[in-house]
Design a protein around this motif. Structure first.
Motif, short mmCIF file in Angstrom:
data_model
loop_
_atom_site.label_atom_id
_atom_site.label_comp_id
_atom_site.label_asym_id
_atom_site.label_seq_id
_atom_site.Cartn_x
_atom_site.Cartn_y
_atom_site.Cartn_z
N ALA A 153 -1.88 -7.02 5.86
CA ALA A 153 -3.13 -6.33 5.53
C ALA A 153 -3.23 -5.01 6.30
O ALA A 153 -3.59 -3.97 5.73
CB ALA A 153 -4.32 -7.22 5.86
N LEU A 154 -2.87 -5.04 7.58
CA LEU A 154 -2.91 -3.82 8.38
C LEU A 154 -1.97 -2.78 7.80
O LEU A 154 -2.33 -1.61 7.61
CB LEU A 154 -2.49 -4.12 9.83
N LEU A 155 -0.74 -3.22 7.52
CA LEU A 155 0.28 -2.29 7.04
C LEU A 155 -0.12 -1.69 5.69
O LEU A 155 -0.08 -0.48 5.50
CB LEU A 155 1.62 -3.03 6.92
N VAL A 156 -0.53 -2.57 4.77
CA VAL A 156 -0.86 -2.10 3.42
C VAL A 156 -2.03 -1.12 3.45
O VAL A 156 -1.97 -0.03 2.85
CB VAL A 156 -1.19 -3.29 2.48
N SER A 157 -3.08 -1.46 4.20
CA SER A 157 -4.24 -0.56 4.18
C SER A 157 -3.91 0.76 4.87
O SER A 157 -4.36 1.83 4.44
CB SER A 157 -5.48 -1.23 4.78
N LEU A 158 -3.08 0.70 5.94
CA LEU A 158 -2.73 1.92 6.64
C LEU A 158 -1.87 2.83 5.75
O LEU A 158 -2.12 4.04 5.65
CB LEU A 158 -1.99 1.59 7.94
N VAL A 159 -0.89 2.24 5.09
CA VAL A 159 0.00 3.04 4.23
C VAL A 159 -0.78 3.63 3.06
O VAL A 159 -0.66 4.82 2.73
CB VAL A 159 1.19 2.19 3.73
N LEU A 160 -1.63 2.78 2.46
CA LEU A 160 -2.42 3.24 1.33
C LEU A 160 -3.34 4.39 1.75
O LEU A 160 -3.49 5.40 1.05
CB LEU A 160 -3.24 2.07 0.79
N ALA A 161 -3.95 4.23 2.94
CA ALA A 161 -4.85 5.28 3.44
C ALA A 161 -4.06 6.56 3.72
O ALA A 161 -4.56 7.67 3.49
CB ALA A 161 -5.56 4.81 4.70
N ALA A 162 -2.83 6.41 4.19
CA ALA A 162 -2.01 7.59 4.46
C ALA A 162 -1.71 8.33 3.16
O ALA A 162 -1.82 9.55 3.08
CB ALA A 162 -0.71 7.19 5.16
N VAL A 163 -1.36 7.57 2.12
CA VAL A 163 -0.98 8.19 0.85
C VAL A 163 -2.20 8.85 0.19
O VAL A 163 -2.18 10.03 -0.17
CB VAL A 163 -0.36 7.14 -0.11
N ILE A 164 -3.30 8.09 0.07
CA ILE A 164 -4.50 8.64 -0.57
C ILE A 164 -5.05 9.79 0.27
O ILE A 164 -5.39 10.85 -0.24
CB ILE A 164 -5.57 7.55 -0.74
N GLY A 165 -5.08 9.57 1.59
CA GLY A 165 -5.62 10.59 2.48
C GLY A 165 -4.82 11.88 2.42
O GLY A 165 -5.38 12.97 2.45
N TYR A 166 -3.49 11.73 2.30
CA TYR A 166 -2.64 12.91 2.24
C TYR A 166 -3.12 13.87 1.16
O TYR A 166 -3.17 15.08 1.34
CB TYR A 166 -1.19 12.48 1.98
N PHE A 167 -3.50 13.30 0.01
CA PHE A 167 -3.98 14.15 -1.09
C PHE A 167 -5.45 14.52 -0.90
O PHE A 167 -5.85 15.66 -1.09
CB PHE A 167 -3.79 13.45 -2.42
N ALA A 168 -6.24 13.51 -0.51
CA ALA A 168 -7.70 13.71 -0.50
C ALA A 168 -8.13 14.78 0.50
O ALA A 168 -9.04 15.55 0.22
CB ALA A 168 -8.40 12.38 -0.20
N VAL A 169 -7.48 14.86 1.68
CA VAL A 169 -7.97 15.80 2.69
C VAL A 169 -7.65 17.25 2.32
O VAL A 169 -8.09 18.17 3.00
CB VAL A 169 -7.44 15.50 4.11
N LYS A 170 -6.89 17.43 1.26
CA LYS A 170 -6.60 18.80 0.82
C LYS A 170 -7.85 19.47 0.23
O LYS A 170 -7.91 20.69 0.14
CB LYS A 170 -5.48 18.81 -0.22
N VAL A 171 -8.79 18.66 -0.20
CA VAL A 171 -10.03 19.24 -0.74
C VAL A 171 -11.19 18.82 0.16
O VAL A 171 -11.09 17.87 0.92
CB VAL A 171 -10.29 18.78 -2.19
N SER A 172 -12.29 19.58 0.06
CA SER A 172 -13.41 19.23 0.93
C SER A 172 -14.72 19.30 0.16
O SER A 172 -14.74 19.65 -1.02
CB SER A 172 -13.44 20.17 2.14
N GLY A 173 -15.80 18.97 0.84
CA GLY A 173 -17.12 19.02 0.22
C GLY A 173 -17.24 18.06 -0.94
O GLY A 173 -16.78 16.93 -0.89
N HIS A 174 -17.88 18.54 -2.01
CA HIS A 174 -18.08 17.71 -3.19
C HIS A 174 -16.78 17.19 -3.76
O HIS A 174 -16.71 16.08 -4.24
CB HIS A 174 -18.77 18.52 -4.29
N TYR A 175 -15.76 18.05 -3.70
CA TYR A 175 -14.49 17.65 -4.29
C TYR A 175 -13.90 16.44 -3.58
O TYR A 175 -13.29 15.57 -4.19
CB TYR A 175 -13.50 18.81 -4.26
N PHE A 176 -14.11 16.39 -2.25
CA PHE A 176 -13.62 15.24 -1.50
C PHE A 176 -14.32 13.97 -1.96
O PHE A 176 -13.69 12.95 -2.20
CB PHE A 176 -13.81 15.45 0.00
#
Lengths: 287, 326
Positions: free
Chosen positions: B95-118
């Motif tokens: 569970a730790l590994l999966v959520s961390l990896v998933l957060a890394a992948v999604i976060g990698y893309f998501a933090v490229k935008v900010s505000g409403h877009y985020f």
């Protein structure tokens, strides 16, 4: 039915649905572009339009009364929301998202409490079928498409040919300058929010006979409307329209080959790519 | 966020916190079955709300996507137990590994935008995973969900059974407490300070020379990790997981709890969860459509006390606070 006929029918269904989505998305886009807020309850205003239409048809037995009155009622509700909820929090973006999330809960649960959890249907007010490519197409869906187009044309006229539309565009461009020139920006906000709500409700009434009504029907529509607004480009009304029709037709055609869920996953991923690569949207101008 | 509060009030809040902590230590022996499960669930959702607050209250990014990690944690536990037939520890590790990896992948893309877009992109990603979970019903059980058995937990020579509610409670309590302490240390560390500086003024943080995207990603991953832990605890407690856990409205609940309690603190989300869950449970008894009142409470809160209950208690309930001002 031949595969070609099936293809055409699915495409047409997609087109009709795309035009309904265009109404809802334009309502969202108007508000988002003007006040820069994300209205989580927008999908529920669509739902309220449909459910109110159902009630009005129960009382009057007349779809046409509902078609006129439901969007008007929801539009007034939208103005009340702007006045009573959004203005006190000064349209602060994140706080507004939370407030509209609260509104969304209130709308859904109120409908659940009164309308019930079981899906309901509205009969198509115009019967009849048009012969088409060796099969038949319901007249009502053609009417929906026409009605949506008329509403869109009306919106365009309102925005570009009337004084109110000019005020709206002015406030959107530069609020302080507009206020300095004597435009009552508070009223413009309130009317715009009401107009956005009415458009969502109009979409709801038109969609009601071709879908089933339940208190969560807005939950699915909201992301779709956002996809369309983002892909079309924030603030670009033409872009929103094109994106809505395109998305509707493509998802409609995709239903021939894959499950609706897969089609939806692809449009979501497509939207993610647009957000990352071209956040101003495909048709939008650079901010 | 350590903000100078009138000393007496701060002391009173600390004492109240201590009393609650002592109560939680002894809770299984003080409460009946119903309330024991109730408090267990509250701790789990409190952890979820706290995880959300790392990204929102501390770093200033509103995410409606944390349910993805909650669901991922829950499904990682469930699927590991069903298919690998292995122990609880391995399931937790997964569970730790999966959520961390998933957060890394999604976060990698998501933090490229900010505000409403985020905000929107987090909803989009959570919808993608929600739909995928529905789609692969054979694996996930889709809407019906996935039920599983929990084997005994081996701690040294002891084999503890999760079917014993006291064991279940103390396990959840220990993990939540540990997570809280880890978050507390992180937020006291330079990382935590940088998160807050991004929230307060992203532009300035960038000009000072911090790689803002990297720290945003870090905050996103931490948040995803603890949301995943909460999901894992949920799966262990209820021996069940379903697609609905991944829906963005579940994130919305976390957002609500954190903000009602007091965003930008670690205690606030627990306070908000405790109060809101109790509130809904209580009025749920006599009013079926209690969610109407929940909606009204949200609207009232954001108008009257945008800094949450903790903010009011600390005497900062007025408008214009930093977290409320965005």
């Amino acid at each position: 039915m031949t595969p070609e006929a099936q293809f055409i029918l699915f495409g047409l269904n997609g087109l009709v649905w795309g035009l309904i989505i265009a109404l809802i998305a334009l309502g969202l886009s108007l508000v988002f572009g003007l006040i820069e807020i994300i209205n989580i309850a927008h999908g529920d205003l669509f739902m309220l339009g449909a459910v109110l239409a159902w009630y009005m048809i129960q009382w009057t037995g007349n779809f046409w009364v509902a078609l006129a009155a439901a969007p008007l009622a929801v539009g007034l509700l939208g103005m009340l929301i702007e006045r009573g909820v959004l203005r006190p929090i000064e349209h602060k973006p994140i706080i507004t998202i939370l407030a509209t999330f609260g509104l969304s809960l209130i709308f859904q649960q109120s409908v659940l409490a009164t309308f019930g959890g079981a899906p309901q249907r509205i009969e198509e007010p115009i019967g009849g079928l048009i012969p088409l490519v060796g099969t038949f197409y319901p007249v009502y869906r053609v009417f929906v498409a026409g009605c949506a187009l008329v509403a869109l044309a009306g919106l365009w006229l309102l925005l570009y040919k009337t004084r109110y539309g000019m005020w709206m565009r002015a406030v959107r461009q530069d609020r302080e300058m507009a206020v300095a020139l004597g435009i009552a920006s508070d009223q413009v906000y309130m009317l715009t929010f009401g107009l956005g709500a009415a458009l969502a409700a109009l979409g709801g009434v038109l969609a009601a006979p071709v879908t089933s009504l339940e208190f969560q029907m807005g939950l699915d529509v909201l992301p779709t409307a956002f996809i369309v607004v983002i892909i079309g480009g924030l603030g670009s009304l033409q872009g929103t329209l094109v994106a809505a029709v395109l998305l509707g037709v493509l998802e409609g055609l995709a239903n021939v080959f894959v499950t609706p869920t897969t089609a939806r996953i692809f449009s979501l991923l497509f939207m993610a790519v647009v957000l990352l690569v071209r956040p101003q949207g495909i048709f939008g101008k650079r901010p | 966020m350590a903000r100078p509060a009138p000393g007496g009030r701060l002391r009173a809040i600390q004492i109240a916190g201590g009393v609650v902590l002592l109560f939680l230590c002894a809770a299984p022996y003080l409460l009946g079955t119903y309330f024991r499960v109730f408090v267990t669930e509250m701790l789990i959702w409190g952890l979820f709300a706290m995880a959300f607050d790392i990204i929102y209250g501390y770093t200033g990014m509103l995410s409606f996507g944390q349910s993805t990690f909650f669901g991922a944690g829950a499904y990682a536990v469930g699927l590991t137990l069903v298919h690998a037939g292995s122990g609880v520890w391995l399931a937790l590790g997964a569970a730790l590994l999966v959520s961390l990896v998933l957060a890394a992948v999604i976060g990698y893309f998501a933090v490229k935008v900010s505000g409403h877009y985020f905000v929107i992109i987090t909803v989009v990603f959570s919808l993608v995973f929600f739909r995928l979970t529905l789609q692969y019903k054979a694996v996930t059980g889709g809407d019906d969900g996935l039920s599983f058995q929990i084997p005994a937990l081996n701690v040294g020579p002891l084999a503890l059974s999760f079917y014993n509610p006291v064991v279940n409670y103390y396990f959840v309590f220990a993990v939540v407490l540990l997570s809280f302490l880890v978050c507390f240390l992180v937020m006291q560390s330079p990382w935590g300070r940088i998160f807050v500086s991004i929230r307060e003024n992203e532009h300035r943080a960038r000009l000072i020379g911090y790689n803002v995207e990297r720290y945003k990603l870090l905050a996103f991953m931490l948040s995803g990790l603890f949301a995943g832990v909460a999901g894992a605890l949920y799966a262990l407690t209820f021996r069940y997981s379903n697609a609905a856990l991944l829906h963005w409205t579940v994130s919305g609940q976390g957002v609500l709890w954190a903000i009602v309690g007091g965003a930008g603190t670690l205690v606030g989300p627990f306070l908000g969860t405790g109060l809101m869950v109790s509130f809904t449970d209580y009025i749920g008894f006599w009013f079926e459509n209690y969610q109407i009142l929940v909606g009204a409470v949200i609207i009232l809160m954001v108008i009257v006390a945008p800094r949450g209950i903790l903010g009011v208690l600390m005497g900062e309930g007025g408008k214009g606070g930093t977290s409320g001002g965005r």
